[in-house]
Design a protein around this motif. Structure first.
Motif, mmCIF file in Angstrom:
data_model
loop_
_atom_site.group_PDB
_atom_site.id
_atom_site.type_symbol
_atom_site.label_atom_id
_atom_site.label_comp_id
_atom_site.label_asym_id
_atom_site.label_seq_id
_atom_site.Cartn_x
_atom_site.Cartn_y
_atom_site.Cartn_z
ATOM 1 N N ARG A 1 0.831 -1.212 0.000
ATOM 2 C CA ARG A 1 0.000 0.000 0.000
ATOM 3 C C ARG A 1 0.864 1.260 0.000
ATOM 4 N N ASP A 2 2.001 1.222 0.713
ATOM 5 C CA ASP A 2 2.894 2.386 0.764
ATOM 6 C C ASP A 2 3.506 2.666 -0.606
ATOM 7 N N LEU A 3 3.895 1.617 -1.299
ATOM 8 C CA LEU A 3 4.485 1.782 -2.627
ATOM 9 C C LEU A 3 3.450 2.272 -3.635
ATOM 10 N N LEU A 4 2.237 1.749 -3.554
ATOM 11 C CA LEU A 4 1.185 2.210 -4.468
ATOM 12 C C LEU A 4 0.855 3.677 -4.224
ATOM 13 N N ARG A 5 0.832 4.098 -2.971
ATOM 14 C CA ARG A 5 0.589 5.518 -2.651
ATOM 15 C C ARG A 5 1.719 6.390 -3.201
ATOM 16 N N LEU A 6 2.961 5.924 -2.991
ATOM 17 C CA LEU A 6 4.125 6.688 -3.441
ATOM 18 C C LEU A 6 4.109 6.879 -4.958
ATOM 19 N N LEU A 7 3.676 5.865 -5.672
ATOM 20 C CA LEU A 7 3.708 5.903 -7.133
ATOM 21 C C LEU A 7 2.417 6.431 -7.760
ATOM 22 N N ALA A 8 1.478 6.869 -6.932
ATOM 23 C CA ALA A 8 0.233 7.461 -7.443
ATOM 24 C C ALA A 8 0.564 8.811 -8.083
ATOM 25 N N PRO A 9 -0.164 9.241 -9.062
ATOM 26 C CA PRO A 9 -1.414 8.682 -9.565
ATOM 27 C C PRO A 9 -1.215 7.559 -10.597
ATOM 28 N N ARG A 10 0.016 7.406 -11.074
ATOM 29 C CA ARG A 10 0.223 6.413 -12.144
ATOM 30 C C ARG A 10 -0.116 4.992 -11.685
ATOM 31 N N SER A 11 0.176 4.662 -10.426
ATOM 32 C CA SER A 11 -0.126 3.310 -9.934
ATOM 33 C C SER A 11 -1.629 3.032 -9.947
ATOM 34 N N PHE B 1 12.633 -7.756 2.055
ATOM 35 C CA PHE B 1 12.775 -6.531 1.285
ATOM 36 C C PHE B 1 11.728 -6.492 0.186
ATOM 37 N N TYR B 2 11.564 -5.307 -0.378
ATOM 38 C CA TYR B 2 10.763 -5.130 -1.587
ATOM 39 C C TYR B 2 11.723 -4.849 -2.721
ATOM 40 N N GLU B 3 11.449 -5.463 -3.854
ATOM 41 C CA GLU B 3 12.266 -5.264 -5.042
ATOM 42 C C GLU B 3 11.426 -4.542 -6.078
ATOM 43 N N ILE B 4 12.007 -3.530 -6.683
ATOM 44 C CA ILE B 4 11.336 -2.727 -7.694
ATOM 45 C C ILE B 4 12.151 -2.816 -8.980
ATOM 46 N N ASP B 5 11.518 -3.249 -10.069
ATOM 47 C CA ASP B 5 12.153 -3.292 -11.387
ATOM 48 C C ASP B 5 11.431 -2.304 -12.291
ATOM 49 N N THR B 6 12.181 -1.377 -12.880
ATOM 50 C CA THR B 6 11.569 -0.403 -13.778
ATOM 51 C C THR B 6 12.646 0.352 -14.546
ATOM 52 N N ASP B 7 12.237 0.926 -15.660
ATOM 53 C CA ASP B 7 13.088 1.853 -16.402
ATOM 54 C C ASP B 7 12.633 3.296 -16.175
ATOM 55 N N ASP B 8 11.579 3.474 -15.399
ATOM 56 C CA ASP B 8 10.991 4.789 -15.166
ATOM 57 C C ASP B 8 11.844 5.562 -14.146
ATOM 58 N N GLU B 9 12.519 6.594 -14.611
ATOM 59 C CA GLU B 9 13.411 7.387 -13.756
ATOM 60 C C GLU B 9 12.656 8.067 -12.613
ATOM 61 N N THR B 10 11.404 8.424 -12.831
ATOM 62 C CA THR B 10 10.604 9.052 -11.776
ATOM 63 C C THR B 10 10.391 8.068 -10.627
ATOM 64 N N VAL B 11 10.082 6.820 -10.961
ATOM 65 C CA VAL B 11 9.898 5.790 -9.934
ATOM 66 C C VAL B 11 11.195 5.577 -9.171
ATOM 67 N N LEU B 12 12.296 5.418 -9.889
ATOM 68 C CA LEU B 12 13.596 5.189 -9.251
ATOM 69 C C LEU B 12 13.958 6.342 -8.316
ATOM 70 N N SER B 13 13.691 7.561 -8.754
ATOM 71 C CA SER B 13 13.976 8.737 -7.936
ATOM 72 C C SER B 13 13.097 8.785 -6.689
ATOM 73 N N SER C 1 14.335 6.105 -4.199
ATOM 74 C CA SER C 1 15.628 6.475 -3.602
ATOM 75 C C SER C 1 15.522 7.645 -2.634
ATOM 76 N N SER C 2 14.614 8.574 -2.905
ATOM 77 C CA SER C 2 14.498 9.741 -2.027
ATOM 78 C C SER C 2 13.562 9.505 -0.837
ATOM 79 N N THR C 3 12.720 8.487 -0.899
ATOM 80 C CA THR C 3 11.761 8.221 0.179
ATOM 81 C C THR C 3 12.317 7.260 1.221
ATOM 82 N N TYR C 4 13.062 6.269 0.792
ATOM 83 C CA TYR C 4 13.549 5.225 1.702
ATOM 84 C C TYR C 4 15.039 5.372 1.938
#
Length: 149
Positions: free
Chosen positions: A19-29, A111-123, A126-129
């Motif tokens: 739920r935390d990751l979905l909130r962080l990635l909203a609205p796209r999530s 742990f949670y693993e995130i795979d993506t090429d989306d620089e916004t998601v990666l940023s 990295s800035s939240t955790y």
């Protein structure tokens, strides 16, 4: 595709959940289409999806069929889930269902693993955790240990 692993702890337990990751990635999530599935083992026939709470039970049933659902439906189930221990969530854009936007994988409550090429998601990750590590490669299968056989 870049792989990040989030190991943040709070009182000796993982400090985040789906739920935390979905909130962080909203609205796209919330706009994405999601496939809920198990985490596969390197041992044939072994795979895991485990989650607690009312939403977790529903997610577990969906994972057995690699079910697809909307971002808003996934977010609603995630809000009713106490913890995702094992599970994989693959998000794709609303108009590009054949192109993966992000994969969120819960690995053994470690742990949670995130795979993506989306620089916004990666940023955002990295800035939240605070304990974010770069993965050499995504975990596409998990070694089965003797306690799960």
């Amino acid at each position: 595709m870049a792989t990040l692993r989030i190991y943040d702890l709070r009182q000796h337990v993982l400090a985040l959940d789906l739920r935390d990751l979905l909130r962080l990635l909203a609205p796209r999530s919330l706009e994405a289409n999601w496939t809920v599935s198990t985490v596969k083992s390197s041992k044939p026939g072994h795979e895991w999806f485990e989650a607690t709470g009312d939403g977790g039970e529903q997610l577990e049933k969906l994972a057995q069929d690699d079910a697809q659902l909307s971002g808003s439906d996934l977010a609603a189930l995630a809000e009713e889930t106490q913890q995702v221990i094992w599970g994989e969530f693959v998000g794709s854009g609303p108009t590009q269902s054949d192109k993966t936007w992000v994969t969120i994988r819960a690995v053994d409550s470690t742990f949670y693993e995130i795979d993506t090429d989306d620089e916004t998601v990666l940023s955002k990750i990295s800035s939240t955790y605070s304990d974010v590590r770069t993965g050499e490669a995504a975990i596409t299968s998990w070694l089965a240990d003797s306690s799960r056989e």
